[in-house]
Design a protein around this motif. Structure first.
Motif, PDB file in Angstrom:
ATOM      1  N   HIS A   6       0.835  -1.197   0.000  1.00 51.36           N
ATOM      2  CA  HIS A   6       0.000   0.000   0.000  1.00 51.36           C
ATOM      3  C   HIS A   6       0.869   1.248   0.000  1.00 51.36           C
ATOM      4  CE1 HIS A   6      -3.334   2.670   0.754  1.00 51.36           C
ATOM      5  NE2 HIS A   6      -2.725   3.165   1.801  1.00 51.36           N
ATOM      6  N   SER A  52      -6.999  -0.399   0.647  1.00 52.48           N
ATOM      7  CA  SER A  52      -5.567  -0.339   0.384  1.00 52.48           C
ATOM      8  C   SER A  52      -5.250  -0.867  -1.006  1.00 52.48           C
ATOM      9  CB  SER A  52      -4.790  -1.151   1.427  1.00 52.48           C
ATOM     10  OG  SER A  52      -4.943  -2.531   1.180  1.00 52.48           O
ATOM     11  N   SER A  53      -4.105  -0.450  -1.527  1.00 53.92           N
ATOM     12  CA  SER A  53      -3.654  -0.918  -2.833  1.00 53.92           C
ATOM     13  C   SER A  53      -3.578  -2.438  -2.848  1.00 53.92           C
ATOM     14  CB  SER A  53      -2.268  -0.334  -3.142  1.00 53.92           C
ATOM     15  OG  SER A  53      -2.215   1.042  -2.886  1.00 53.92           O
ATOM     16  N   PHE A  55      -6.871  -4.191  -3.772  1.00 50.80           N
ATOM     17  CA  PHE A  55      -7.200  -4.090  -5.189  1.00 50.80           C
ATOM     18  C   PHE A  55      -6.299  -4.984  -6.036  1.00 50.80           C
ATOM     19  CE2 PHE A  55      -9.094   0.247  -4.261  1.00 50.80           C
ATOM     20  CZ  PHE A  55     -10.383  -0.142  -4.556  1.00 50.80           C
ATOM     21  N   SER A 110     -11.490  -6.113  -7.024  1.00 53.70           N
ATOM     22  CA  SER A 110     -11.280  -5.464  -8.315  1.00 53.70           C
ATOM     23  C   SER A 110     -11.861  -6.291  -9.448  1.00 53.70           C
ATOM     24  CB  SER A 110      -9.779  -5.254  -8.550  1.00 53.70           C
ATOM     25  OG  SER A 110      -9.541  -4.765  -9.855  1.00 53.70           O
ATOM     26  N   TYR A 143     -12.276   9.232   0.365  1.00 56.40           N
ATOM     27  CA  TYR A 143     -12.146   8.952  -1.073  1.00 56.40           C
ATOM     28  C   TYR A 143     -13.463   9.022  -1.835  1.00 56.40           C
ATOM     29  CZ  TYR A 143      -7.500   7.476   0.200  1.00 56.40           C
ATOM     30  OH  TYR A 143      -6.213   7.480   0.679  1.00 56.40           O
ATOM     31  N   ASN A 191       0.741   8.156  -7.752  1.00 58.68           N
ATOM     32  CA  ASN A 191      -0.184   7.234  -7.103  1.00 58.68           C
ATOM     33  C   ASN A 191      -1.614   7.560  -7.537  1.00 58.68           C
ATOM     34  OD1 ASN A 191      -1.577   5.528  -5.416  1.00 58.68           O
ATOM     35  ND2 ASN A 191      -1.000   6.564  -3.506  1.00 58.68           N
ATOM     36  N   ARG A 195      -4.385   6.255  -7.058  1.00 56.60           N
ATOM     37  CA  ARG A 195      -5.394   6.108  -6.010  1.00 56.60           C
ATOM     38  C   ARG A 195      -5.628   7.417  -5.267  1.00 56.60           C
ATOM     39  NH1 ARG A 195      -5.011   4.940  -0.460  1.00 56.60           N
ATOM     40  NH2 ARG A 195      -6.860   3.947   0.412  1.00 56.60           N
ATOM     41  N   SER A 196      -4.621   8.286  -5.252  1.00 55.13           N
ATOM     42  CA  SER A 196      -4.721   9.528  -4.485  1.00 55.13           C
ATOM     43  C   SER A 196      -5.592  10.588  -5.150  1.00 55.13           C
ATOM     44  CB  SER A 196      -3.313  10.109  -4.263  1.00 55.13           C
ATOM     45  OG  SER A 196      -2.794  10.655  -5.468  1.00 55.13           O
TER      46      SER A 196
END
Length: 304
Positions: A9, A104-105, A108, A116, A239, A290, A292-293
């Motif tokens: 992550h 968290s990464s 996924f 995912s 998020y 990143n 995801r951010s």
């Protein structure tokens, strides 16, 4: 404390979220979303004068990132039980709490967990694999109205009723067990140009319901508001709009519903003072590094 595995992550808004805690000597701090340990490690690097960090995570995969350290305690539990665990450890007040909400990464990227739609895998989606219904079980046993409500409320999907109807009809012929089973049913109902975004919303809705995320967040925030000492900080990264709205409500009014209580002079009675009136978002460099951010928002408040 933690062997940080970058592939597990990548922490979002790392410096700014920990800066928001305004760490003091001898303080008691909590990271309610340990994950790969990135935020926790940064907090620990700043602790001094007998300060201590408690970190929560309900996932066994996260617990494998932990190593013992004198000023660190790992709690294998959902953060909704924050108050219970602090009472267990004899902690009566907190100087700061950090939460990096969402997934968290690692989740996924794990092909076996069903978070995912990039992989054909069993539709599990449970953060805590020790119990509770899987996403597949919910899809196969909930009635059409329950499914439609789920997709509308937690995925904000406008065609929620069509999606629910298609799933109920499809599961008569064959149970929906994998991510591919679900995609085969719903993909034709999404416009091609927005297909991936709409599918992500559907998976988000399932994940939220499977893990009872909104009720857990509510309990944690209420507990944090009670536990934080005057001057204590609440630093939260969100998020999606549902969790962000709840965090904003608590910080502005002191309750998850956003109900304003006013005194005789019309001043809002709230236990918090906003530290950043405008949400903090990742800069262009972090968003590029990143992905995801890109939807992340950081809100910080201080207990009055």
């Amino acid at each position: 404390m933690a062997k940080i595995i970058e592939s597990y992550h990548v922490p979002v808004l790392l410096e700014k979220s920990v800066d928001g805690l305004d760490i003091k000597p001898g303080g008691i701090y909590v990271d309610v979303t340990f994950g790969g340990g990135g935020h926790s490690r940064e907090i620990l690097s700043r602790l001094y004068g007998g300060a201590h960090l408690y970190s929560f995570d309900q996932d066994a995969d996260a617990e494998r990132n932990v190593e013992p350290q004198d000023n660190f305690t790992f709690v294998r539990s959902n953060f909704r039980y924050l108050k219970n665990w602090m009472k267990y450890y004899g902690v009566n007040g907190l100087d700061g709490l950090l939460a990096d909400l969402g997934v968290s990464s690692h989740h996924f990227d794990d092909e076996t967990r069903g978070f995912s739609f990039r992989f054909d895998s069993p539709l599990d989606m449970r953060m805590n694999k020790r119990g509770g219904d899987t996403a597949a079980e919910l899809l196969n046993k909930n009635d059409e109205e329950q499914l439609a409500d789920m997709f509308y409320l937690y995925g904000e999907l406008k065609n929620s009723r069509r999606l629910a109807s298609a799933i109920v009809k499809a599961r008569i012929r064959k149970k929906i067990q994998t991510t591919q089973d679900l995609m085969d049913v719903v993909a034709p109902l999404f416009p091609k140009e927005r297909g991936k975004k709409e599918m992500a919303k559907l998976f988000q809705a399932l994940r939220i319901v499977v893990n009872h995320e909104m009720s857990a967040l509510r309990e944690m925030l209420v507990g944090a508001a009670e536990l934080l000492k005057p001057g204590g900080r609440l630093s939260v990264i969100t998020y999606h709009s549902l969790e962000d709205r709840m965090v904003k409500n608590v910080m502005k009014t002191g309750n998850p519903e956003g109900k304003m209580e006013q005194d005789f002079f019309g001043r809002v009675n709230t236990p918090f003072r906003l530290v950043n009136n405008k949400v903090v978002v990742p800069d262009a460099e972090e968003q590029e590094r990143n992905p995801r951010s890109r939807s992340a928002k950081l809100r910080i408040a201080e207990k009055r």
